[in-house]
Design a protein around this motif. Structure first.
Motif, PDB file in Angstrom:
ATOM      1  N   PRO B 277      -3.816   3.692  -2.592  1.00 57.66           N
ATOM      2  CA  PRO B 277      -3.222   4.597  -1.608  1.00 57.66           C
ATOM      3  C   PRO B 277      -3.890   4.446  -0.244  1.00 57.66           C
ATOM      4  O   PRO B 277      -5.092   4.220  -0.167  1.00 57.66           O
ATOM      5  N   SER B 278      -3.123   4.581   0.809  1.00 58.33           N
ATOM      6  CA  SER B 278      -3.681   4.565   2.159  1.00 58.33           C
ATOM      7  C   SER B 278      -2.714   5.268   3.091  1.00 58.33           C
ATOM      8  O   SER B 278      -1.618   5.628   2.705  1.00 58.33           O
ATOM      9  N   ASP B 279      -3.126   5.448   4.334  1.00 59.21           N
ATOM     10  CA  ASP B 279      -2.244   6.099   5.300  1.00 59.21           C
ATOM     11  C   ASP B 279      -1.269   5.120   5.933  1.00 59.21           C
ATOM     12  O   ASP B 279      -0.331   5.524   6.609  1.00 59.21           O
ATOM     13  N   ILE B 304     -11.189   1.755   2.641  1.00 59.47           N
ATOM     14  CA  ILE B 304     -10.814   2.740   1.624  1.00 59.47           C
ATOM     15  C   ILE B 304     -11.346   2.359   0.251  1.00 59.47           C
ATOM     16  O   ILE B 304     -12.237   3.003  -0.266  1.00 59.47           O
TER      17      ILE B 304
END
Lengths: 374, 374
Positions: B277-279, B304
């Motif tokens: 997951p990341s932005d 991350i």
């Protein structure tokens, strides 16, 4: 620092902390969850501008095993997302160096960057001061029944939260926005000689509602300007709203002229029909005209529609003629808080507060002010 | 003009029309649902810039009774909201004057303002031209399986929709965004001598998906630049996307060097773990390194986390060593379209398209291009 724990248990604890984090914050320490192993337990904590939360997990709880002390600060969002995608029943976490932790199950292994925790404040959770305890299930219900009257953006700061007033055997939970009042009485878990009277911010109430389980006891500790709630293994401490909460007793009428006894479901459906949909944020004004054994409900929104219905399925005590105007959303909100099948609507005249209550649920009272006819 | 109809039936018909309305439109006639009673049936229609919809209800359907001809144009949003709040099994509607209709059940009565219908266009629905018919259930599934590869904002206009290509016994449904292709073959309800080859806009596909019921036949009629779909009592007519659809046959490799046979569920979970997951909107690049009976899956997002997992629960045919890089979201989208328990991943080398297919579902093929390693 190392610990091993049930994956679902860890997800639950991290979720509690992650919910209150303000993701718009620019301070790195306030964006994270602080995980600490002090040799005694593993704790998870986080904060925002009005509250702090901390969960302590002791050896054996959630299958917890740990060794060595240590701590780290982690972005809740990513680690939760990763944990949810994992398959393993148990996960292990170990701190590798100042920047990295390793998270692994039986087969998958993640290396996760951690945040700079140098600014993360040490918070003292005050489980002392004036203390009262309530059953979690009752408290949860009471908050849901009273928060409906709270407007988070009320101009009067003290009204932007819920008032808790405990003394003797009871806790009174009250919410008001100046146009309506919701009040619920619940019994304290133990009789108290202390007196708690405090105002808890709206946002804290929302978090407490999520933490309250169906079983157990919630301890409320008030000291100085903070209030601490102990729920299971979790502490949530909040700053309280300053100011004198209004004396809502005075709006509860001593007397009424007309009492309408009606099925909650039937009157709710009727009022929802009268609440004509529109693009305006404000609700329609609904006119309720009572003439003995029948009432006429009318409403009207210019350019959209008008509504009229005759309703007879109620019984009435007292004066047979009443003509009131009210906000249908306020009445619907109030009606929804009752589990009782039959409710009572008590009226004095077109200007006096309307009380909604029930013989089946005597501890709950909803009061709404009527609207003016024009 | 008057008609009486089952309330739930009316809600359904109005909902179909209301969904396509562009509420941002400034033209009053395109904000409404046109209700017409022509003595033969009651019809409901609406439009937006790319499609028109019309449902016809004949006497007896949904308990319909009517008298007198006439028509009116109404805002769908309000009337639907009102109908949902009513209690009655049947409702009646009569046009009172040029500005008003009356909507009533047994007890409640609403007067609703209507819109100026002077601009509402008369649309000819063309149920002729080149015609093909398919089972609704099959067609619905095919659209869901192929729309995953369509990017509504693709720079190439012709790729912003789904290609339908019917000839002989089959309809091929195809979607592509240039990086992946989804293709499904379904059998025509009846063999045809005609040839349909057309591109249906993304937004129309979404509406068709909602209209397709579990049972029945959908007739597709292509004429000039419009395509009309007949589904039950509803016609939906759309403008088609101009341009030559690319020949996707050429990207389907004739041959492969390595075939991996694996449980869909297991490979899906593995890949979802690798999708860190990341932005960022873009997905991680996932590296799949195959070495005979084990594969290593790796991914990494700077700042991350990084991920690594060894996976062995598959069987392999052909060349035992492969090292490919792929977009995990594309692979996950593709895997989700298969109902089959076991799927096959066919590879040639690190640069050639990867085919996902299944022995259990031979009519469906998903192709994705590998990513470059840097």
């Amino acid at each position: 620092m190392f610990f091993k724990i049930e994956r679902n248990f860890l997800i639950e604890e991290l979720t509690k902390c992650n919910r209150i984090i303000d993701n718009k914050s620019v301070l790195s320490y306030s964006m994270g969850i602080f995980v600490e192993c002090d040799g005694d337990c593993v704790s998870f904590s986080s904060m925002n501008s009005i509250m702090n939360i901390k969960s302590k997990v002791f050896s054996g709880q959630g299958g917890l095993e740990f060794k060595d002390t240590g701590n780290f600060l982690i972005r809740g969002k990513y680690i939760l997302e990763i944990l949810k995608r994992m398959d393993d029943a148990y996960v292990s976490i170990s701190k590798i160096d100042d920047n990295l932790i390793s998270l692994y199950g039986d087969r998958s292994e993640f290396s996760l960057n951690i945040l700079d925790d140098s600014g993360f404040p040490t918070v003292a959770f005050k489980e002392r001061g004036q203390i009262a305890s309530v059953e979690t299930e009752e408290f949860k219900k009471a908050l849901a029944q009273t928060i409906i009257s709270v407007n988070e953006s009320n101009q009067k700061l003290v009204l932007t939260g819920i008032n808790l007033n405990a003394a003797g055997e009871s806790l009174f939970v009250t919410g008001t926005d100046g146009f309506r009042v919701s009040r619920k009485e619940i019994y304290l878990h133990e009789k108290t000689n202390e007196h708690i009277n405090t105002n808890i911010p709206y946002k804290t109430i929302l978090e407490i509602q999520k933490l309250l389980m169906d079983k157990g006891v919630c301890k409320i500790s008030l000291m100085d300007n903070t209030c601490c709630f102990t729920i299971g293994n979790t502490l949530i401490q909040t700053s309280v709203l300053e100011g004198q909460y209004p004396n809502v007793e005075v709006v509860f009428p001593d007397d009424f002229a007309t009492k309408i006894i009606v099925e909650n479901k039937k009157i709710s459906k009727l009022i929802s029909r009268a609440d004509i949909p529109s693009d305006e944020a404000s609700a329609t004004v609904v006119n309720m005209m009572i003439e003995g054994d029948k009432m006429i409900i009318k409403s009207n929104i210019q350019q959209i529609a008008s509504f009229e219905e005759e309703f007879k399925e109620y019984s009435l005590e007292g004066i047979e003629e009443q003509n009131i105007y009210l906000n249908p959303r306020f009445l619907l909100d109030a009606l929804r808080t009752f589990e009782a099948k039959t409710i009572e609507i008590q009226l004095l005249d077109e200007k006096k507060p309307i009380v909604i209550c029930s013989e089946e649920e005597k501890t709950l009272k909803q009061v709404i002010l009527p609207m003016s006819s024009n």
